[in-house]
Design a protein around this motif. Sequence first.
Motif, PDB file in Angstrom:
ATOM      1  N   ALA A  49       0.845  -1.193   0.000  1.00 20.15           N
ATOM      2  CA  ALA A  49       0.000   0.000   0.000  1.00 20.15           C
ATOM      3  C   ALA A  49       0.877   1.239   0.000  1.00 20.15           C
ATOM      4  N   SER A  50       0.304   2.344  -0.438  1.00 20.13           N
ATOM      5  CA  SER A  50       1.018   3.611  -0.392  1.00 20.13           C
ATOM      6  C   SER A  50       0.071   4.736  -0.022  1.00 20.13           C
ATOM      7  N   VAL A  51       0.517   5.556   0.915  1.00 19.51           N
ATOM      8  CA  VAL A  51      -0.183   6.796   1.252  1.00 19.51           C
ATOM      9  C   VAL A  51       0.453   7.879   0.379  1.00 19.51           C
ATOM     10  N   GLY A  68      -3.608   3.901  -1.844  1.00 21.19           N
ATOM     11  CA  GLY A  68      -3.775   2.853  -2.856  1.00 21.19           C
ATOM     12  C   GLY A  68      -3.144   1.566  -2.373  1.00 21.19           C
ATOM     13  N   TRP A  69      -3.615   0.423  -2.904  1.00 18.49           N
ATOM     14  CA  TRP A  69      -3.087  -0.869  -2.473  1.00 18.49           C
ATOM     15  C   TRP A  69      -3.389  -1.948  -3.489  1.00 18.49           C
ATOM     16  N   TYR A  70      -2.636  -3.036  -3.393  1.00 21.37           N
ATOM     17  CA  TYR A  70      -2.939  -4.224  -4.191  1.00 21.37           C
ATOM     18  C   TYR A  70      -2.456  -5.455  -3.441  1.00 21.37           C
ATOM     19  N   ARG A  71      -2.994  -6.594  -3.803  1.00 17.45           N
ATOM     20  CA  ARG A  71      -2.642  -7.852  -3.144  1.00 17.45           C
ATOM     21  C   ARG A  71      -1.452  -8.490  -3.837  1.00 17.45           C
ATOM     22  N   GLN A  72      -0.432  -8.816  -3.057  1.00 20.56           N
ATOM     23  CA  GLN A  72       0.761  -9.474  -3.607  1.00 20.56           C
ATOM     24  C   GLN A  72       0.562 -10.984  -3.723  1.00 20.56           C
ATOM     25  N   SER A  73      -0.065 -11.561  -2.714  1.00 17.39           N
ATOM     26  CA  SER A  73      -0.271 -13.014  -2.730  1.00 17.39           C
ATOM     27  C   SER A  73      -1.416 -13.387  -1.790  1.00 17.39           C
TER      28      SER A  73
END
Length: 281
Positions: free
Chosen positions: A228-230, A276-281
């Motif tokens: 994730a990133s702020v 924002g964010w995304y799933r790595q695994s």
Amino acid sequence: MKTAILTDSTAYLPKKVRQSKKIHMVPLNVVFGEESYQEEMDITVDDFYDMVKENKDLPKTSQPSIGLMTEKLKELAKDYDAVIAIHLSSGISGTYQGMITAGEMVEDIDVHVFDSEISCLMQGFYALEAADLAGNGALTEQILTRLEEMKQSMQAYFMVDDLSHLQRGGRLNGAQAFVGSLLQVKPVLHFVDTKIVPFEKIRTRKKALKRILTLFEESINENGRYKASVIHANQPEEAEQIKREIESEFSNVEVTVSYFGPVIGTHLGEGAVGLGWYRQS
């Protein structure tokens, strides 16, 4: 086959990171009056916000020229067989389409243009993951497959202090509900089908940020690993506080702080904050 990874300046990847990961970059431009500056090369993010305060007229932005893009592709063709070009959302910039055009004009290298459908470090996450795969010898098709997989979990929400920047630049869609007195709200925005659209109308900054964090919390699965990133527009202390809050509650989320640089900052205005964010695994 040796594959290069190319992105543009709105990924806001620090120069040291780009160099260490062998990520190539083409800059967009921010224009103050008659002076044009290449983002991440001629102007820093701190310089930009200082200049905005000193200038009565807001700056303008422009995408990289086709000439600059073809020049970069020809340069890459000397050392690579293919290039994956990862760009900011095609719904807010012509950069993606420009690279497609440039790719058709350059021989000796296979050009694959990927629409991130987003921007800032979320776009940068695609480039970073692609670079790691390329560095480990992954085929171009394998990298593109992973990028599409990432897109399935990629989410980002943000709020702005003043909607007039987005409205003036034509980057906000579905804005009719926010015209006039409603410009005083702090709406939560997000990307849908490559474009920035309102997600929810909220009256105060504090509530808008709380809503974004709630959306984040609702999407995190305790069995997964996430990045994730702020992201902030000249609000470093606030961004660091949000980062600490997330880290204290979610051990399975790797959080970084990034920024809305000159080009994106022109359209969002100072004070904007996103997550924002995304799933790595």
